[in-house]
Design an enzyme around this catalytic site. Sequence first.
Site, PDB file in Angstrom:
ATOM      1  N   GLU A 127       0.847  -1.189   0.000  1.00 36.49           N
ATOM      2  CA  GLU A 127       0.000   0.000   0.000  1.00 36.49           C
ATOM      3  C   GLU A 127       0.889   1.247   0.000  1.00 36.49           C
ATOM      4  O   GLU A 127       1.842   1.308   0.779  1.00 36.49           O
ATOM      5  CB  GLU A 127      -0.906   0.029   1.237  1.00 36.49           C
ATOM      6  CG  GLU A 127      -1.920   1.151   1.186  1.00 36.49           C
ATOM      7  CD  GLU A 127      -2.897   1.149   2.363  1.00 36.49           C
ATOM      8  OE1 GLU A 127      -3.720   2.068   2.434  1.00 36.49           O
ATOM      9  OE2 GLU A 127      -2.818   0.249   3.217  1.00 36.49           O
ATOM     10  N   GLY A 267       3.189   2.350  10.270  1.00 40.83           N
ATOM     11  CA  GLY A 267       3.066   1.664  11.547  1.00 40.83           C
ATOM     12  C   GLY A 267       2.821   0.181  11.373  1.00 40.83           C
ATOM     13  O   GLY A 267       3.444  -0.651  12.019  1.00 40.83           O
ATOM     14  N   GLU A 270      -2.493  -3.969   6.972  1.00 41.56           N
ATOM     15  CA  GLU A 270      -3.589  -4.898   7.252  1.00 41.56           C
ATOM     16  C   GLU A 270      -3.746  -6.008   6.237  1.00 41.56           C
ATOM     17  O   GLU A 270      -4.832  -6.577   6.093  1.00 41.56           O
ATOM     18  CB  GLU A 270      -4.908  -4.120   7.331  1.00 41.56           C
ATOM     19  CG  GLU A 270      -5.435  -3.570   5.998  1.00 41.56           C
ATOM     20  CD  GLU A 270      -4.964  -2.165   5.673  1.00 41.56           C
ATOM     21  OE1 GLU A 270      -5.570  -1.515   4.811  1.00 41.56           O
ATOM     22  OE2 GLU A 270      -3.985  -1.709   6.303  1.00 41.56           O
ATOM     23  N   ASN A 271      -2.690  -6.374   5.511  1.00 45.44           N
ATOM     24  CA  ASN A 271      -2.788  -7.417   4.490  1.00 45.44           C
ATOM     25  C   ASN A 271      -3.628  -8.593   4.974  1.00 45.44           C
ATOM     26  O   ASN A 271      -3.452  -9.078   6.091  1.00 45.44           O
ATOM     27  CB  ASN A 271      -1.394  -7.936   4.132  1.00 45.44           C
ATOM     28  CG  ASN A 271      -0.360  -6.847   4.083  1.00 45.44           C
ATOM     29  OD1 ASN A 271      -0.379  -6.026   3.197  1.00 45.44           O
ATOM     30  ND2 ASN A 271       0.537  -6.844   5.058  1.00 45.44           N
ATOM     31  N   HIS A 303      -6.479  -1.740  15.284  1.00 42.81           N
ATOM     32  CA  HIS A 303      -6.728  -1.042  14.017  1.00 42.81           C
ATOM     33  C   HIS A 303      -6.529  -1.978  12.826  1.00 42.81           C
ATOM     34  O   HIS A 303      -7.409  -2.079  11.954  1.00 42.81           O
ATOM     35  CB  HIS A 303      -5.781   0.156  13.917  1.00 42.81           C
ATOM     36  CG  HIS A 303      -5.909   0.935  12.648  1.00 42.81           C
ATOM     37  ND1 HIS A 303      -6.659   2.080  12.560  1.00 42.81           N
ATOM     38  CD2 HIS A 303      -5.365   0.736  11.411  1.00 42.81           C
ATOM     39  CE1 HIS A 303      -6.601   2.550  11.319  1.00 42.81           C
ATOM     40  NE2 HIS A 303      -5.803   1.756  10.611  1.00 42.81           N
ATOM     41  N   GLU A 304      -5.401  -2.659  12.791  1.00 40.83           N
ATOM     42  CA  GLU A 304      -5.132  -3.521  11.641  1.00 40.83           C
ATOM     43  C   GLU A 304      -6.089  -4.708  11.608  1.00 40.83           C
ATOM     44  O   GLU A 304      -6.507  -5.139  10.524  1.00 40.83           O
ATOM     45  CB  GLU A 304      -3.672  -4.004  11.659  1.00 40.83           C
ATOM     46  CG  GLU A 304      -2.638  -2.892  11.703  1.00 40.83           C
ATOM     47  CD  GLU A 304      -2.821  -1.830  10.622  1.00 40.83           C
ATOM     48  OE1 GLU A 304      -3.342  -2.159   9.547  1.00 40.83           O
ATOM     49  OE2 GLU A 304      -2.447  -0.672  10.865  1.00 40.83           O
ATOM     50  N   HIS A 307      -9.446  -3.656  10.211  1.00 40.22           N
ATOM     51  CA  HIS A 307      -9.403  -3.482   8.756  1.00 40.22           C
ATOM     52  C   HIS A 307      -9.907  -4.724   8.021  1.00 40.22           C
ATOM     53  O   HIS A 307     -10.263  -4.632   6.834  1.00 40.22           O
ATOM     54  CB  HIS A 307      -7.974  -3.199   8.293  1.00 40.22           C
ATOM     55  CG  HIS A 307      -7.662  -1.750   8.123  1.00 40.22           C
ATOM     56  ND1 HIS A 307      -8.492  -0.872   7.453  1.00 40.22           N
ATOM     57  CD2 HIS A 307      -6.576  -1.017   8.489  1.00 40.22           C
ATOM     58  CE1 HIS A 307      -7.952   0.325   7.428  1.00 40.22           C
ATOM     59  NE2 HIS A 307      -6.790   0.274   8.049  1.00 40.22           N
TER      60      HIS A 307
END
Length: 879
Positions: A127, A267, A270-271, A303-304, A307
């Site tokens: 990304e 940071g 989120e793959n 957070h990840e 996602h």
Amino acid sequence: MTKNTQVIYLKDYQVPVFIIETTDLDIRIGDEYTSVVARLKVSRNPASDADTSELVLQGGSGIKLQEVMMNGLILDDSDYDLEDAALSIYQCPETFELTTQCLIQPQLNTTLEGLYKSGGMYCTQCEAQGFRNITYYLDRPDALSIFTTRISADKERYPILLANGNPVEQGELDNGEHFAVWHDPFPKPAYLFAMVAGDLVRQDDVFTTMSGRKVDLQIFVEAHNSHKCDHALASLKRSMLWDEKVYGREYDLDLFMIVAVDDFNMGAMENKGLNIFNSDCVLADPATSSDAMFERIEGIVAHEYFHNWSGNRVTCRDWFQLSLKEGFTVYRDSQYTADTYSAAVKRIDDVTVLRTHQFAEDAGPMAHPIRPASYIEINNFYSVTVYEKGAEVVGMIHTLLGDELFRKGSDLYFDRHDGQAVTTDDFIAAMSDASGVDLNQFTRWYSQAGTPTLTVTDVYDAACHEYRLTVEQSTPATPECQLKQPFHLPLRMALLDVNGVQMPLTLKNVGLLPNKDVVLNITKASETFVFEGVTHEPVPSLLRGFCAPVKLDYGYTQAQLLFLASKDTDGFCRWEACQRLLIDAVAQAMLKPVGYQLELELVTMLRSSLVDETLDPAMVAKLVQLPSEAYLAENQSTVDVDLIHAGREAMRVAIAQALESQLLDCYQRNHDTGPFSQTGNAIGKRALKNTCLSYLNSLDDFNYQAIAQVQYDLQANMTDVGAALQILTGHKNSDISAPLLADFYQRWQHDSQVVCQWFAMQAGANLPGRLTHVKALLEHDAFDIRNPNKVRSLVGSFIRSAINFHCADGSGYEFVADMILRLDPINPMIAANLAKPLGRFKPHTIHRQELMQAQLHRLSQAKLSSDVYEVVSKALAAS
């Protein structure tokens, strides 16, 4: 400056002419070259009406194309064109299989975009547009495909081979190599592709979903970090449970993996099924990580993971819609952190970031709406506007709709668009359709930049017991738009009686409101609300919970602010009243910094917070902390860095002198030498005692330096050790700090995360004249300009030290420009981030404006990447 200055416009969006149904990758890691074979099942997109049979795939400058095949036949040069890193295939049929074979050298990839090498590990960051550095592809977020990935490498050096999805096959090969095959059943865009090859150890756990499925959780790290995984695993399980309870979202694969990487621009990423994290954002233990780092890691892990739905299962159509996934997910992780820790403290922390960073961005040359209309380099829009302001916009929708309707809206959004690439308009439509609330005007938040100001005036009519509240909104011009239309925003407010109790509210022509804490819908440039039956003059508590990303202009008296600071039940408003009192006091100290003394009323207010043991200690720490120099600058029409620094330092000394005994008592009361604890109360007590210790060390008293040294010598936990060392490093007497800094490095020189803290403490010390020391640290053996964490710790921390970055002779600006020129050929994304503060020259004095502009002009004469070019050109255009 650069040849690559193409501007991309949202209005030019077109669906892809072709779609890639399946993507089969065969990645063979070699010593000199890595081979990438991509087999793509391609078909014409029925949604496209483009009159062309040409397929255009994006690639990177470092790719060596070896062969192109269509349906098993090798194409010759006349069948395709390779120009400007784009591969164009002519005369494509309706459906076909395209195979490309490429060679890349990831070990030479210093941009850290695509496949690259970090230490002894190969890893990816795709990304926003990194996948094109791996192979030729439709590298755009609306091109979703089902991926199968085969990785092969030397088994001894790279025993762990990972990719998205579920493991399918693994085995041995000749010459000491081995392979692994991974399949991801969920269609995804290329930016969510991930792979890792390295010598790593694994920490395992298990989570059982609400439907009873068992999910294996795995964190992969280098062996020396194996003891730092427990917090991240526990955070992951808590966030999975929270997402099920609050949003009804269950994880969809049988395996969830995290890999810690030392060299990483962001940071975390989120793959799908394989989250790749900056080591600094996932590894923690009490000896090496502060409480703030523990909380930050918890939020980033959440957070990840969040996602998986808000970003992966439902992704963004194009990069203009970036806030669709990031703003929504930041809001979700903020909710989670507020539920896990102190909600009031979390809100204050979020508001502090917004005011000191995003408001500044809104007022500068890089101002942009959360859905920008154009960009040159998408990396520059991974910004506090897209993330933090984007989250605030989602929060306003929640406030306007309420808990139940917001949940209905999110359910509809996820269910309606599962497996799709969509837009912010689709998100708003789902919220509106589910709730029945008209959000058409609200969409201006997505298209207009700038920070609105709410000017609030009131009149109390004692004769007829009416209270009239008038709200006017205005937004300053920004580069993309001079004249702003009124926003739709919620204003949460209450009226407090003499005891601080919220009054029942009856709104004229509406009636008695169900809640004493009311949300007013602000939609016009000016509107008045009349409350009836108000039996005595109230004190308004406005913008409760910081319900909208605005500046509030209301003429509170000092008496009203003192009242709110001690009586208001809304944590944000209570803190805000303290901040306004302290800002006013610093302004007075700026006029006469020598011998400045606090007013008695302010001393009494601060004392009452320090001695009240019934209050949350974390909240007390916030109430008594001075506003940062960055936020003080936001409140000045013309920023004079030297005056702000002098005034704030005078204020620190004045508070310490007036409250010395209470500060010392509070420190001793909260200094716990027992076993380490991470409860909310223990975290709050450490925050409060270290705030007190910082104040005490502003006094010219060796005894308080000695207390800080004793706290350092205890080595109880990194929160206390780091706070004590930071306090002493910022002290004008360096006789104590120098040997402690040497000791700290000696203890932790083999831990990269802690060494970054060591750099940051020294570069960020709020003492004039630090540049020479910072330049010397650039030559330190532990500094590596190719490592983003090291650059952020040293150069980024220097920039945040306003008194040094804005040194009156311009040396700070020159130093940063030097670093940008050094970094740009290595890592343009990090270089561009360093350039942004130079562009925010307009609020400063004329002398400093000229010095900053001189460095921008100097940069403009160099051959720049598109990342840095965009920042510099926009800054100069605003001159």
